[in-house]
Motif scaffolding. Structure first.
Motif, PDB file in Angstrom:
ATOM      1  N   VAL A  88       7.223 -16.927 -15.837  1.00  0.00           N
ATOM      2  CA  VAL A  88       6.793 -15.531 -15.469  1.00  0.00           C
ATOM      3  C   VAL A  88       7.353 -14.249 -16.317  1.00  0.00           C
ATOM      4  CG1 VAL A  88       7.015 -13.672 -13.807  1.00  0.00           C
ATOM      5  CG2 VAL A  88       5.839 -15.705 -13.206  1.00  0.00           C
ATOM      6  N   ASN A  89       6.701 -13.539 -17.119  1.00  0.00           N
ATOM      7  CA  ASN A  89       7.569 -12.443 -17.777  1.00  0.00           C
ATOM      8  C   ASN A  89       7.747 -11.374 -17.187  1.00  0.00           C
ATOM      9  OD1 ASN A  89       5.298 -14.046 -19.979  1.00  0.00           O
ATOM     10  ND2 ASN A  89       7.540 -14.523 -20.218  1.00  0.00           N
ATOM     11  N   GLY A  90       7.025 -10.826 -16.041  1.00  0.00           N
ATOM     12  CA  GLY A  90       7.224  -9.747 -15.362  1.00  0.00           C
ATOM     13  C   GLY A  90       6.597  -9.747 -14.079  1.00  0.00           C
ATOM     14  N   ILE A  91       6.945  -8.894 -13.291  1.00  0.00           N
ATOM     15  CA  ILE A  91       6.461  -9.047 -11.697  1.00  0.00           C
ATOM     16  C   ILE A  91       6.071  -7.510 -11.372  1.00  0.00           C
ATOM     17  CG2 ILE A  91       6.663  -9.593  -9.340  1.00  0.00           C
ATOM     18  CD1 ILE A  91       8.675 -11.667 -10.128  1.00  0.00           C
ATOM     19  N   MET A  92       4.739  -7.339 -10.875  1.00  0.00           N
ATOM     20  CA  MET A  92       4.427  -6.107 -10.355  1.00  0.00           C
ATOM     21  C   MET A  92       4.357  -6.246  -8.882  1.00  0.00           C
ATOM     22  SD  MET A  92       1.206  -5.318 -13.127  1.00  0.00           S
ATOM     23  CE  MET A  92       0.906  -3.618 -12.462  1.00  0.00           C
ATOM     24  N   PRO A 141      11.512  -8.016 -15.874  1.00  0.00           N
ATOM     25  CA  PRO A 141      10.973  -6.623 -15.300  1.00  0.00           C
ATOM     26  C   PRO A 141      10.336  -6.495 -14.259  1.00  0.00           C
ATOM     27  CG  PRO A 141      10.879  -7.242 -17.817  1.00  0.00           C
ATOM     28  CD  PRO A 141      11.112  -8.598 -16.963  1.00  0.00           C
ATOM     29  N   LEU A 142      10.787  -5.698 -13.321  1.00  0.00           N
ATOM     30  CA  LEU A 142       9.924  -5.387 -11.927  1.00  0.00           C
ATOM     31  C   LEU A 142       9.193  -4.150 -12.208  1.00  0.00           C
ATOM     32  CD1 LEU A 142      12.427  -6.698  -9.293  1.00  0.00           C
ATOM     33  CD2 LEU A 142      10.614  -7.845 -10.350  1.00  0.00           C
ATOM     34  N   LEU A 143       8.015  -3.912 -11.481  1.00  0.00           N
ATOM     35  CA  LEU A 143       7.537  -2.661 -11.312  1.00  0.00           C
ATOM     36  C   LEU A 143       7.007  -2.569  -9.887  1.00  0.00           C
ATOM     37  CD1 LEU A 143       6.389  -0.104 -12.708  1.00  0.00           C
ATOM     38  CD2 LEU A 143       4.314  -1.328 -13.074  1.00  0.00           C
ATOM     39  N   LEU A 144       7.258  -1.014  -9.134  1.00  0.00           N
ATOM     40  CA  LEU A 144       6.735  -0.917  -7.964  1.00  0.00           C
ATOM     41  C   LEU A 144       5.486  -0.300  -7.854  1.00  0.00           C
ATOM     42  CD1 LEU A 144       8.509  -2.243  -5.676  1.00  0.00           C
ATOM     43  CD2 LEU A 144       9.640   0.080  -5.623  1.00  0.00           C
ATOM     44  N   ILE A 145       4.603  -0.601  -7.355  1.00  0.00           N
ATOM     45  CA  ILE A 145       3.159   0.264  -7.216  1.00  0.00           C
ATOM     46  C   ILE A 145       2.911   0.531  -5.721  1.00  0.00           C
ATOM     47  CG2 ILE A 145       1.012   0.348  -7.809  1.00  0.00           C
ATOM     48  CD1 ILE A 145       1.561  -1.225 -10.153  1.00  0.00           C
ATOM     49  N   GLY A 146       2.646   1.788  -5.278  1.00  0.00           N
ATOM     50  CA  GLY A 146       2.278   2.050  -3.876  1.00  0.00           C
ATOM     51  C   GLY A 146       1.003   2.244  -3.880  1.00  0.00           C
ATOM     52  N   THR A 147       0.203   1.715  -3.118  1.00  0.00           N
ATOM     53  CA  THR A 147      -1.380   2.105  -3.197  1.00  0.00           C
ATOM     54  C   THR A 147      -1.842   2.687  -1.933  1.00  0.00           C
ATOM     55  OG1 THR A 147      -1.714  -0.026  -1.941  1.00  0.00           O
ATOM     56  CG2 THR A 147      -1.747   0.062  -4.191  1.00  0.00           C
ATOM     57  N   LYS A 148      -3.028   3.358  -1.773  1.00  0.00           N
ATOM     58  CA  LYS A 148      -3.554   4.314  -0.578  1.00  0.00           C
ATOM     59  C   LYS A 148      -2.806   5.442  -0.724  1.00  0.00           C
ATOM     60  CE  LYS A 148      -4.890  -0.224   1.400  1.00  0.00           C
ATOM     61  NZ  LYS A 148      -5.127  -1.089   2.599  1.00  0.00           N
ATOM     62  N   PHE A 149      -2.592   6.025  -1.667  1.00  0.00           N
ATOM     63  CA  PHE A 149      -1.714   7.500  -1.839  1.00  0.00           C
ATOM     64  C   PHE A 149      -2.676   8.477  -1.276  1.00  0.00           C
ATOM     65  CE2 PHE A 149       1.477  10.083  -2.786  1.00  0.00           C
ATOM     66  CZ  PHE A 149       1.325  10.841  -3.439  1.00  0.00           C
ATOM     67  N   ASP A 150      -4.076   8.274  -1.240  1.00  0.00           N
ATOM     68  CA  ASP A 150      -4.826   9.273  -1.034  1.00  0.00           C
ATOM     69  C   ASP A 150      -4.797   9.249   0.798  1.00  0.00           C
ATOM     70  OD1 ASP A 150      -7.856   7.553  -0.788  1.00  0.00           O
ATOM     71  OD2 ASP A 150      -6.167   6.932  -1.086  1.00  0.00           O
ATOM     72  N   GLN A 151      -4.531   8.338   1.293  1.00  0.00           N
ATOM     73  CA  GLN A 151      -4.748   8.149   2.795  1.00  0.00           C
ATOM     74  C   GLN A 151      -3.350   8.981   3.495  1.00  0.00           C
ATOM     75  OE1 GLN A 151      -5.736   4.467   4.141  1.00  0.00           O
ATOM     76  NE2 GLN A 151      -7.267   4.230   2.704  1.00  0.00           N
ATOM     77  N   ILE A 152      -2.504   9.162   2.650  1.00  0.00           N
ATOM     78  CA  ILE A 152      -1.158   9.918   3.078  1.00  0.00           C
ATOM     79  C   ILE A 152      -1.456  11.384   3.388  1.00  0.00           C
ATOM     80  CG2 ILE A 152       1.386  10.351   2.943  1.00  0.00           C
ATOM     81  CD1 ILE A 152       0.912   7.443   2.994  1.00  0.00           C
ATOM     82  N   PRO A 153      -1.414  12.046   4.459  1.00  0.00           N
ATOM     83  CA  PRO A 153      -1.536  13.310   4.728  1.00  0.00           C
ATOM     84  C   PRO A 153      -0.492  14.185   4.083  1.00  0.00           C
ATOM     85  CG  PRO A 153      -0.597  12.421   6.729  1.00  0.00           C
ATOM     86  CD  PRO A 153      -0.876  11.319   5.611  1.00  0.00           C
ATOM     87  N   GLU A 154      -0.755  15.246   3.589  1.00  0.00           N
ATOM     88  CA  GLU A 154      -0.074  16.210   2.777  1.00  0.00           C
ATOM     89  C   GLU A 154       1.253  16.334   3.438  1.00  0.00           C
ATOM     90  OE1 GLU A 154      -2.577  17.429  -0.653  1.00  0.00           O
ATOM     91  OE2 GLU A 154      -0.275  17.675  -0.208  1.00  0.00           O
ATOM     92  N   THR A 155       1.523  16.440   4.628  1.00  0.00           N
ATOM     93  CA  THR A 155       2.625  16.672   5.310  1.00  0.00           C
ATOM     94  C   THR A 155       3.591  15.559   5.192  1.00  0.00           C
ATOM     95  OG1 THR A 155       1.730  16.019   7.343  1.00  0.00           O
ATOM     96  CG2 THR A 155       2.256  18.541   6.967  1.00  0.00           C
ATOM     97  N   LYS A 156       3.115  14.374   5.198  1.00  0.00           N
ATOM     98  CA  LYS A 156       3.756  13.175   5.154  1.00  0.00           C
ATOM     99  C   LYS A 156       4.218  12.755   3.513  1.00  0.00           C
ATOM    100  CE  LYS A 156       4.035  11.765   9.539  1.00  0.00           C
ATOM    101  NZ  LYS A 156       2.900  10.673  10.115  1.00  0.00           N
TER     102      LYS A 156
END
Lengths: 233, 423
Positions: A88-92, A141-156
């Motif tokens: 493996v050359n990279g991990i997401m 090399p690693l890369l971190l990706i967070g999904t479902k960003f739209d489901q987080i309310p503004e306050t959080k």
């Protein structure tokens, strides 16, 4: 068509975080309409221009291997999954921003993929605890990706962004967050797109332009030996 | 006075069961998910606690512990609570969480949840009509009406699971049935899998490159206007898109193949692990048990009427323990297989419902296995249900389930070596 060189990147994460949607977005530039359960591994290919805009520009194919399943799978599934972790050359690492457990599980996912040489049945060499040194010396090399960003309310949002910042420090990796059903997060020129390009460039560089031509095997034997000796104390 | 002491004992044991259910939920079922709706955890633990208390009361009945008055009181209390939970609370929350998942109905969640519950109640009531489960002298709002229906569903479920378990248990544990799998078989299959993945990758590369060229040419074509542009578009026909759909079909076929190869490899790995396990001491012990239980199951299939009172008393204890453990393990496996972060709440509640109904009908059926002198309390508490019907119904469904499982496993077993021949 010139034969382009091969680069393999794993996409790991818990079930249901959105890996298939992410891969589809990255490779087809389209939103995935009907996500379904990934059985085994699904591969897709992204055409990436290395060092775009410079005289050394070259086109590479990046293979994104989206490995399905969960950490709680039977050991027979884990042993079979290990077959995909070769060279493996990279991990997401993908996690769901609305589910804290999926972020915590990323430690175990990365250990499973990087320790593959020593423990195909999922019994990890380390005691399961996170070791920052291991990740600092890691050569993949690693890369971190967070999904479902739209489901987080503004306050959080601030709280979530702080959490992912800590996570990226632990992994010694870049990170960004997006919503896989909205292509505008990866539009050209956004900071997300820049981070993505940087990651792919880093992967290509490590693969083809380092002084050490041996293939990447995750945590090398030397480190594993050091780590094992710590346990004998 | 003794009533107070007995009640304290019952209450303590209920709290213990509740705690166990809570831990099981947190550590096993919801290991990978975040618990955001604590009501689900509470409902699950309550169902588990009251179901286990029922078994506890049967044991107390047989042992003669606690005074018979308090036993009778707690039976009635327990039964009322668990019926309340199984018929009102759990179905309502299932409807509520299903409705919350559907975006269209977000506004009037409560209203739609109530509608779902009323639909459930209607079908639940209708269920009792074709079955001769009640003697005709009971009113319409008696507790017997509710128990009888819960009993039918639960007994069907139990018979299906027992029938399948009776056949599957010997098949899994007895080494006679284990196919011979070597490391080289697995390696060969893995190699095929990786080759297929490589073929998929190379075809996808072609698609990606062709699409990119088409996109670039498409841009150029937009720039070409006028006379020469029109001539050029006629003389160089677009074969790109036809090729693409052809390659895409090949890719789809290869992806299907890769999935099958993956599943076959998993199957071989699992068999290899079972073979390894059977050589260990624990494995040999379970192998022996497997032979023992398979003989017991065969005996049960063919000699259903014959029951020795005293053997059955011991077996009641074993059945209770193994059925709880077996049910929890099966539920966990099932949960892992089908849940996702969206549906986890609904699935846990469905499992709680199944668990509750399963336990209630266990009590109904256990009456058959209990020695005569202890049957009276169950008969007294549960009212005058037509118990014979339930026993006959269980036997029928058990037989049907066992025979279809034998057929299913036979076909699956036969098909596997043929697949290996094709390698």
């Amino acid at each position: 068509m010139a034969s382009l060189d091969r680069v393999k990147v794993l996409v790991l994460g818990d079930s249901g975080v959105g890996k298939s949607s992410l891969v589809h977005l990255l490779c087809q530039n389209q939103v995935l309409g009907n996500p379904s359960w990934t059985v085994g591994c699904s591969v897709d290919v992204r055409v990436q221009d290395y060092k775009e805009g410079t005289p050394e520009e070259k086109t590479y194919y990046i293979e994104l291997w989206d490995v399905g399943g969960s950490l709680g799978s039977a050991s027979s599934i884990k042993s079979t999954r290990a077959v995909f972790y070769n060279s493996v050359n990279g991990i997401m690492l993908v996690h769901d921003l609305t589910n804290k457990k999926s972020s915590q599980n990323l430690y175990r996912w990365s250990l499973e993929a990087l320790n593959k040489d020593s423990s195909p049945t999922g019994v990890i060499v380390s005691n399961g605890d996170y070791d920052r040194e291991q990740f600092a010396e890691n050569s993949v090399p690693l890369l971190l990706i967070g999904t479902k960003f739209d489901q987080i309310p503004e306050t959080k949002r601030n709280e979530v962004l702080t959490r992912t910042a800590f996570l990226s420090e632990d992994f010694n990796a870049e990170e960004f967050n997006l919503d896989c059903t909205n292509p505008r997060y990866l539009a050209a020129g956004t900071s997300n797109a820049v981070k993505l390009s940087r990651f792919f460039d880093k992967v290509i560089e490590k693969r083809y332009f380092t002084r050490d031509p041996s293939p990447m095997t995750g945590f090398t034997d030397r480190k594993r030996f050091n780590f094992k000796s710590l346990h004998y104390d | 006075m003794s009533f107070l002491v007995d009640s304290v004992i019952m209450f303590t044991s209920q709290v213990l069961f509740f705690g166990f259910g809570w831990l099981f939920f947190m550590r096993q079922l919801f290991k990978d998910y975040e618990v955001r709706q604590y009501i689900v955890q509470v409902v699950f633990s309550i169902t588990f606690a009251f179901s286990c208390t029922m078994f506890e009361l049967i044991i107390f009945e047989i042992l003669g512990a606690l005074s018979s008055n308090s036993r009778y009181f707690h039976w009635k209390l327990n039964l009322y609570v668990i019926l309340l939970v199984l018929i009102f609370v759990v179905p309502f929350y299932i409807g509520y969480f299903v409705v919350s998942n559907i975006r269209l109905l977000q506004r009037q969640k409560l209203l739609f949840a109530c509608m779902v519950w009323f639909t459930f109640m209607y079908f639940f009531w209708k269920l009792g009509d074709p079955f001769p489960i009640l003697s005709p002298k009971h009113g319409i709002l008696s507790i017997e009406q509710l128990i009888s229906r819960v009993g039918v569903i639960g007994v069907t479920l139990m018979a299906l699971l027992s029938g399948f378990g009776a056949v599957n248990c010997p098949y899994t544990y007895m080494s006679y049935f284990l196919r011979n799998v070597t490391d080289s078989d697995i390696l060969a299959l893995e190699r095929r899998l990786l080759q297929t993945m490589d073929m998929i990758v190379s075809k996808k590369k072609r698609i990606a490159m062709t699409r990119r060229q088409m996109y670039q040419r498409g841009e150029d074509q937009n720039k070409q206007t006028g006379f020469w542009g029109m001539i050029k578009s006629v003389t160089s026909p677009q074969t790109g898109s036809e090729n693409l759909s052809l390659i895409q079909q090949e890719v789809d076929a290869l992806e299907e193949l890769s999935r099958q190869l993956f599943l076959e490899t998993v199957d071989l790995q699992a068999t290899k692990e079972r073979i390894e396990y059977s050589t260990t001491f624990q494995g040999k012990y379970f192998n022996f048990l497997g032979y023992f239980f398979s003989i017991y199951c065969v005996w049960k299939i063919f000699m259903v009427k014959f029951w020795s009172q005293h053997i059955s008393f011991i077996l009641v204890g074993i059945i209770i323990v193994t059925s709880i453990r077996g049910l929890l393990i099966t539920l966990t496996k099932f949960f892992y297989a089908i849940s996702s972060s969206k549906s986890s709440n609904v699935i846990v509640l469905v499992l709680a419902q199944i668990m509750g109904m399963y336990f209630v009908s266990s009590v109904l059926l256990m009456r058959m296995s209990m020695p005569l002198e202890y049957r009276t309390i169950v008969t007294e508490v549960l009212g005058e249900l037509q118990f014979n019907f339930y026993h006959r119904w269980f036997d029928v469904i058990f037989l049907v389930s066992a025979l279809s499982s034998i057929l299913f496993l036979y076909l699956a077993h036969k098909q596997a070596p043929e697949k290996q021949m094709a390698l």
